[in-house]
Design an enzyme around this catalytic site. Structure first.
Site, PDB file in Angstrom:
ATOM      1  N   HIS A 231      -4.541   1.116   7.830  1.00 25.23           N
ATOM      2  CA  HIS A 231      -3.173   1.829   7.945  1.00 25.23           C
ATOM      3  C   HIS A 231      -2.877   3.015   6.945  1.00 25.23           C
ATOM      4  O   HIS A 231      -2.616   3.983   7.146  1.00 25.23           O
ATOM      5  CB  HIS A 231      -2.015   0.640   7.303  1.00 25.23           C
ATOM      6  CG  HIS A 231      -0.548   1.224   7.564  1.00 25.23           C
ATOM      7  ND1 HIS A 231       0.175   0.622   8.408  1.00 25.23           N
ATOM      8  CD2 HIS A 231       0.132   1.742   6.672  1.00 25.23           C
ATOM      9  CE1 HIS A 231       1.566   1.403   8.213  1.00 25.23           C
ATOM     10  NE2 HIS A 231       1.257   1.994   7.095  1.00 25.23           N
ATOM     11  N   GLU A 232      -3.403   2.618   5.528  1.00 22.74           N
ATOM     12  CA  GLU A 232      -3.202   3.775   4.525  1.00 22.74           C
ATOM     13  C   GLU A 232      -4.254   4.964   4.843  1.00 22.74           C
ATOM     14  O   GLU A 232      -4.011   6.121   4.649  1.00 22.74           O
ATOM     15  CB  GLU A 232      -3.653   3.402   3.130  1.00 22.74           C
ATOM     16  CG  GLU A 232      -2.752   1.979   2.651  1.00 22.74           C
ATOM     17  CD  GLU A 232      -1.181   2.265   2.878  1.00 22.74           C
ATOM     18  OE1 GLU A 232      -0.875   3.546   2.901  1.00 22.74           O
ATOM     19  OE2 GLU A 232      -0.411   1.256   3.069  1.00 22.74           O
TER      20      GLU A 232
ATOM     21  N   GLN B 182       2.859   9.900   1.503  1.00 22.34           N
ATOM     22  CA  GLN B 182       3.923   9.430   1.977  1.00 22.34           C
ATOM     23  C   GLN B 182       4.977   9.802   0.859  1.00 22.34           C
ATOM     24  O   GLN B 182       5.946   9.498   0.727  1.00 22.34           O
ATOM     25  CB  GLN B 182       3.820   7.815   2.134  1.00 22.34           C
ATOM     26  CG  GLN B 182       3.233   7.249   2.967  1.00 22.34           C
ATOM     27  CD  GLN B 182       3.205   5.785   3.226  1.00 22.34           C
ATOM     28  OE1 GLN B 182       2.147   5.094   2.578  1.00 22.34           O
ATOM     29  NE2 GLN B 182       4.095   5.078   3.763  1.00 22.34           N
TER      30      GLN B 182
ATOM     31  N   HIS C 214      -2.591   7.539   7.318  1.00 15.58           N
ATOM     32  CA  HIS C 214      -1.776   7.994   6.758  1.00 15.58           C
ATOM     33  C   HIS C 214      -2.442   9.215   6.434  1.00 15.58           C
ATOM     34  O   HIS C 214      -1.823  10.591   6.415  1.00 15.58           O
ATOM     35  CB  HIS C 214      -0.911   7.618   5.657  1.00 15.58           C
ATOM     36  CG  HIS C 214      -0.054   6.453   5.996  1.00 15.58           C
ATOM     37  ND1 HIS C 214       1.097   7.187   6.745  1.00 15.58           N
ATOM     38  CD2 HIS C 214       0.369   5.533   5.597  1.00 15.58           C
ATOM     39  CE1 HIS C 214       2.001   6.152   6.814  1.00 15.58           C
ATOM     40  NE2 HIS C 214       1.661   5.119   6.202  1.00 15.58           N
TER      41      HIS C 214
ATOM     42  N   GLY D 260       0.903  -1.120   0.106  1.00 14.16           N
ATOM     43  CA  GLY D 260      -0.243  -0.102   0.062  1.00 14.16           C
ATOM     44  C   GLY D 260       0.776   1.091   0.292  1.00 14.16           C
ATOM     45  O   GLY D 260       2.175   1.262   0.336  1.00 14.16           O
TER      46      GLY D 260
ATOM     47  N   CYS E 100       5.911  -0.346   7.465  1.00 11.53           N
ATOM     48  CA  CYS E 100       5.476   1.135   6.774  1.00 11.53           C
ATOM     49  C   CYS E 100       6.783   1.531   6.166  1.00 11.53           C
ATOM     50  O   CYS E 100       7.827   1.545   6.183  1.00 11.53           O
ATOM     51  CB  CYS E 100       5.240   2.136   7.857  1.00 11.53           C
ATOM     52  SG  CYS E 100       4.727   3.814   7.028  1.00 11.53           S
ATOM     53  N   LEU E 101       6.543   1.861   4.627  1.00 14.20           N
ATOM     54  CA  LEU E 101       7.666   2.339   3.896  1.00 14.20           C
ATOM     55  C   LEU E 101       8.249   3.456   4.263  1.00 14.20           C
ATOM     56  O   LEU E 101       9.353   3.768   3.925  1.00 14.20           O
ATOM     57  CB  LEU E 101       7.196   2.389   2.296  1.00 14.20           C
ATOM     58  CG  LEU E 101       6.745   1.200   1.771  1.00 14.20           C
ATOM     59  CD1 LEU E 101       5.854   1.482   0.559  1.00 14.20           C
ATOM     60  CD2 LEU E 101       7.766  -0.079   1.975  1.00 14.20           C
TER      61      LEU E 101
END
Ligand code: K1U
Ligand code: ZN
Length: 178
Positions: free
Chosen positions: A134-135, A51, A138, A46, A92-93
């Site tokens: 999660h997304e 991000q 953000h 994702g 997480c990226l």
């Protein structure tokens, strides 16, 4: 298409609330394509526009093994959450290398728009449910370690800082041995 730099924690942009999308144009479609390419290359399952430094409410998700089931969610909203809670390990990226268990509702229903502005709904379970939550976090300036207790969050942030120092040291040594 282009790979976009991923904003790293604790960059203040990760704590900002993203704005709704009002124009569904080619620039939005190009950003979605670039975000998908960036997510696949990372690799991740994702990626939120936040991000990549774009404070608009759009996320891309693909949890398939084959990387052929891309979901683009514009202006997504969770319309229902299960009472049942599940604890899953998340990454997480924007906090690479850090994995922590987070408790979230097991099932959610999400309403969103596609790249043409058409509304659709998704019933999410398992990894899709975790990833969607999660997304969407953000987009509201929340990262997964914000769900941990203050003590666990400080330990996670310290672990991340240590990992980054080690990586920088390894890269310096590699450069010097070249
Ligand atoms: O938001 C992000 O930074 C992407 C994140 C999504 C996510 C993963 C796991 C649980 C919740 C949310 C990632 O993709 S981290 C990388 C990762 O976990 C992964 C990478 C490749 C294959 C499978 C997982
Ligand atoms: Zn993330």
């Amino acid at each position: 298409m282009a790979l976009l730099p991923i904003v790293q924690y604790p960059d203040p942009r990760l704590a900002a609330k993203a704005e709704p999308v009002v124009v569904f144009d080619d620039a939005l479609r190009q950003l979605a394509a670039d975000m998908a390419e960036t997510m696949y290359e990372a690799p991740g399952v994702g990626l939120a526009a936040t991000q990549v430094g774009k404070l608009i409410r759009m996320v891309v998700i693909d949890i398939s093994e084959e990387k052929n089931d891309l979901h683009v969610l514009v202006n997504p909203e969770i319309t229902s959450r299960s009472e049942e809670i599940k604890e899953c390990e998340e990454g997480c990226l924007s906090l690479p290398g850090l994995y922590e268990k987070v408790k979230r509702p097991s099932f959610v229903t999400v309403k969103a728009q596609d790249l043409k502005g058409e509304f659709f709904e998704m019933q999410c379970d398992e990894l899709m449910s975790v990833c969607v939550q999660h997304e969407l976090d953000h987009l509201d300036g929340i990262v997964f370690i914000d769900h941990l207790s203050q003590l666990k969050k400080s330990r996670a942030a310290a672990k991340l800082a240590k990992r980054r120092k080690e990586k920088a040291r390894e890269e310096k040594a590699k450069r010097e041995n070249r």
